[in-house]
Design a protein around this motif. Sequence first.
Motif, PDB file in Angstrom:
ATOM      1  N   ALA A 141       0.833  -1.205   0.000  1.00 18.24           N
ATOM      2  CA  ALA A 141       0.000   0.000   0.000  1.00 18.24           C
ATOM      3  C   ALA A 141       0.866   1.253   0.000  1.00 18.24           C
ATOM      4  CB  ALA A 141      -0.923  -0.003   1.218  1.00 18.24           C
ATOM      5  N   LYS A 142       1.948   1.225   0.770  1.00 23.33           N
ATOM      6  CA  LYS A 142       2.864   2.371   0.821  1.00 23.33           C
ATOM      7  C   LYS A 142       3.524   2.594  -0.529  1.00 23.33           C
ATOM      8  CE  LYS A 142       7.022   4.097   3.155  1.00 23.33           C
ATOM      9  NZ  LYS A 142       8.054   3.825   4.200  1.00 23.33           N
ATOM     10  N   VAL A 143       3.949   1.504  -1.166  1.00 22.27           N
ATOM     11  CA  VAL A 143       4.596   1.583  -2.469  1.00 22.27           C
ATOM     12  C   VAL A 143       3.635   2.166  -3.507  1.00 22.27           C
ATOM     13  CG1 VAL A 143       5.384   0.179  -4.413  1.00 22.27           C
ATOM     14  CG2 VAL A 143       6.326  -0.209  -2.136  1.00 22.27           C
ATOM     15  N   GLU A 144       2.407   1.673  -3.516  1.00 21.04           N
ATOM     16  CA  GLU A 144       1.410   2.158  -4.474  1.00 21.04           C
ATOM     17  C   GLU A 144       1.113   3.641  -4.257  1.00 21.04           C
ATOM     18  OE1 GLU A 144      -1.774  -0.584  -3.808  1.00 21.04           O
ATOM     19  OE2 GLU A 144      -1.019  -2.015  -5.311  1.00 21.04           O
ATOM     20  N   GLU A 145       1.107   4.057  -3.004  1.00 23.87           N
ATOM     21  CA  GLU A 145       0.887   5.475  -2.691  1.00 23.87           C
ATOM     22  C   GLU A 145       2.035   6.321  -3.218  1.00 23.87           C
ATOM     23  OE1 GLU A 145       0.322   8.405   1.219  1.00 23.87           O
ATOM     24  OE2 GLU A 145       0.256   6.220   1.470  1.00 23.87           O
ATOM     25  N   LEU A 146       3.261   5.840  -3.041  1.00 26.24           N
ATOM     26  CA  LEU A 146       4.438   6.566  -3.524  1.00 26.24           C
ATOM     27  C   LEU A 146       4.441   6.661  -5.047  1.00 26.24           C
ATOM     28  CD1 LEU A 146       7.186   5.113  -1.150  1.00 26.24           C
ATOM     29  CD2 LEU A 146       6.503   7.512  -1.299  1.00 26.24           C
ATOM     30  N   ILE A 147       4.073   5.573  -5.707  1.00 20.68           N
ATOM     31  CA  ILE A 147       4.055   5.555  -7.172  1.00 20.68           C
ATOM     32  C   ILE A 147       3.091   6.608  -7.716  1.00 20.68           C
ATOM     33  CG2 ILE A 147       3.351   4.173  -9.184  1.00 20.68           C
ATOM     34  CD1 ILE A 147       4.441   1.708  -7.676  1.00 20.68           C
ATOM     35  N   GLN A 148       1.976   6.815  -7.013  1.00 20.67           N
ATOM     36  CA  GLN A 148       0.969   7.777  -7.454  1.00 20.67           C
ATOM     37  C   GLN A 148       1.218   9.188  -6.923  1.00 20.67           C
ATOM     38  OE1 GLN A 148      -1.264   6.969  -9.706  1.00 20.67           O
ATOM     39  NE2 GLN A 148      -0.740   4.785  -9.699  1.00 20.67           N
ATOM     40  N   SER A 149       2.279   9.363  -6.131  1.00 15.91           N
ATOM     41  CA  SER A 149       2.502  10.646  -5.460  1.00 15.91           C
ATOM     42  C   SER A 149       3.130  11.710  -6.347  1.00 15.91           C
ATOM     43  CB  SER A 149       3.382  10.434  -4.223  1.00 15.91           C
ATOM     44  OG  SER A 149       4.698  10.027  -4.596  1.00 15.91           O
ATOM     45  N   ALA A 150       3.603  11.342  -7.526  1.00 14.78           N
ATOM     46  CA  ALA A 150       4.228  12.298  -8.438  1.00 14.78           C
ATOM     47  C   ALA A 150       4.163  11.743  -9.858  1.00 14.78           C
ATOM     48  CB  ALA A 150       5.678  12.567  -8.039  1.00 14.78           C
ATOM     49  N   PRO A 151       4.225  12.613 -10.872  1.00 16.00           N
ATOM     50  CA  PRO A 151       4.168  12.149 -12.260  1.00 16.00           C
ATOM     51  C   PRO A 151       5.314  11.211 -12.641  1.00 16.00           C
ATOM     52  CG  PRO A 151       3.700  14.489 -12.146  1.00 16.00           C
ATOM     53  CD  PRO A 151       4.197  14.086 -10.788  1.00 16.00           C
ATOM     54  N   CYS A 152       6.469  11.423 -12.058  1.00  8.64           N
ATOM     55  CA  CYS A 152       7.628  10.562 -12.315  1.00  8.64           C
ATOM     56  C   CYS A 152       8.287  10.225 -10.985  1.00  8.64           C
ATOM     57  CB  CYS A 152       8.631  11.250 -13.232  1.00  8.64           C
ATOM     58  SG  CYS A 152      10.077  10.220 -13.657  1.00  8.64           S
ATOM     59  N   VAL A 153       8.325   8.934 -10.670  1.00  8.81           N
ATOM     60  CA  VAL A 153       8.889   8.473  -9.400  1.00  8.81           C
ATOM     61  C   VAL A 153       9.966   7.439  -9.684  1.00  8.81           C
ATOM     62  CG1 VAL A 153       8.406   7.383  -7.172  1.00  8.81           C
ATOM     63  CG2 VAL A 153       6.677   8.843  -8.246  1.00  8.81           C
ATOM     64  N   MET A 154      11.116   7.603  -9.037  1.00  8.31           N
ATOM     65  CA  MET A 154      12.224   6.669  -9.249  1.00  8.31           C
ATOM     66  C   MET A 154      12.715   6.135  -7.904  1.00  8.31           C
ATOM     67  SD  MET A 154      15.693   7.015 -11.544  1.00  8.31           S
ATOM     68  CE  MET A 154      16.292   8.529 -10.787  1.00  8.31           C
ATOM     69  N   PHE A 155      12.647   4.821  -7.732  1.00  6.31           N
ATOM     70  CA  PHE A 155      13.148   4.161  -6.528  1.00  6.31           C
ATOM     71  C   PHE A 155      14.613   3.812  -6.770  1.00  6.31           C
ATOM     72  CE2 PHE A 155       8.609   3.619  -6.582  1.00  6.31           C
ATOM     73  CZ  PHE A 155       8.217   3.710  -5.257  1.00  6.31           C
ATOM     74  N   THR A 156      15.482   4.242  -5.854  1.00  8.07           N
ATOM     75  CA  THR A 156      16.919   4.135  -6.098  1.00  8.07           C
ATOM     76  C   THR A 156      17.716   3.642  -4.895  1.00  8.07           C
ATOM     77  OG1 THR A 156      17.496   6.363  -5.315  1.00  8.07           O
ATOM     78  CG2 THR A 156      16.720   6.169  -7.581  1.00  8.07           C
TER      79      THR A 156
END
Length: 226
Positions: free
Chosen positions: A107-122
């Motif tokens: 749920a946290k990951v899905e929220e982060l993915i939708q939190s900005a137009p471009c999201v990069m996990f690094t």
Amino acid sequence: MKLSTTSLLSFALLVGTNEAFAPSCSAFAGGPFATTAQSKTSIFESDSEGDALLPTKEEAPPFYEKYVEAAKFRYGLFQKAQGEGYDFKQATACALAGDYDQAAVKAKVEELIQSAPCVMFTWESSPSCKKAIEAFDKVGGVNVKIVRMDDPWDEGNPMRAEIGKMVGKSSVPMIFVGGEYVGGYDAGVSDDAPGILDMAFKGTLRPKLEAAGAMEAVKEPVAVEA
């Protein structure tokens, strides 16, 4: 669970399991494990069949029991993931993630993915992540939300495991544009998610970023009356 000593220790060194010293250190997680791994393996010798011989109680270092128990636990997670059909890399990611609330992390990951137009996990030290950041800089005007999964590792590793399950690839960077996975820097999982380098060569990266609203608006010059 029946494991040979060699299999157990090899896996422990692979994922960097060491709850006594540094739980987050790992070759896969970018941790500085090589130095300590060498000192730990030096206490073991091999028999004629190549299987490691356990040290006696007197020879075993203080961390030994915790180290082996932690390795058994992680190895169990690895086997469970493989039993569920995940490949070696994803199973390793699950082992590194340890025991966590999968529903909450997803749920946290899905929220982060939708939190900005471009999201990069690094990971900060990852060469591919650095190249991806440079690539976005070259495109110019891209608003990228960077989510570090190495600060701290105990939160980032579960996120990596869940994203890997979602997209079919556990390597970093993990890049999402408009809520959709587009791959990493130079690799992906399909023609629709080949990685941003391939997209840039094909001319599809900028249009996708623009459509998602990830590009900064270009300000029109203001006419100054004489």
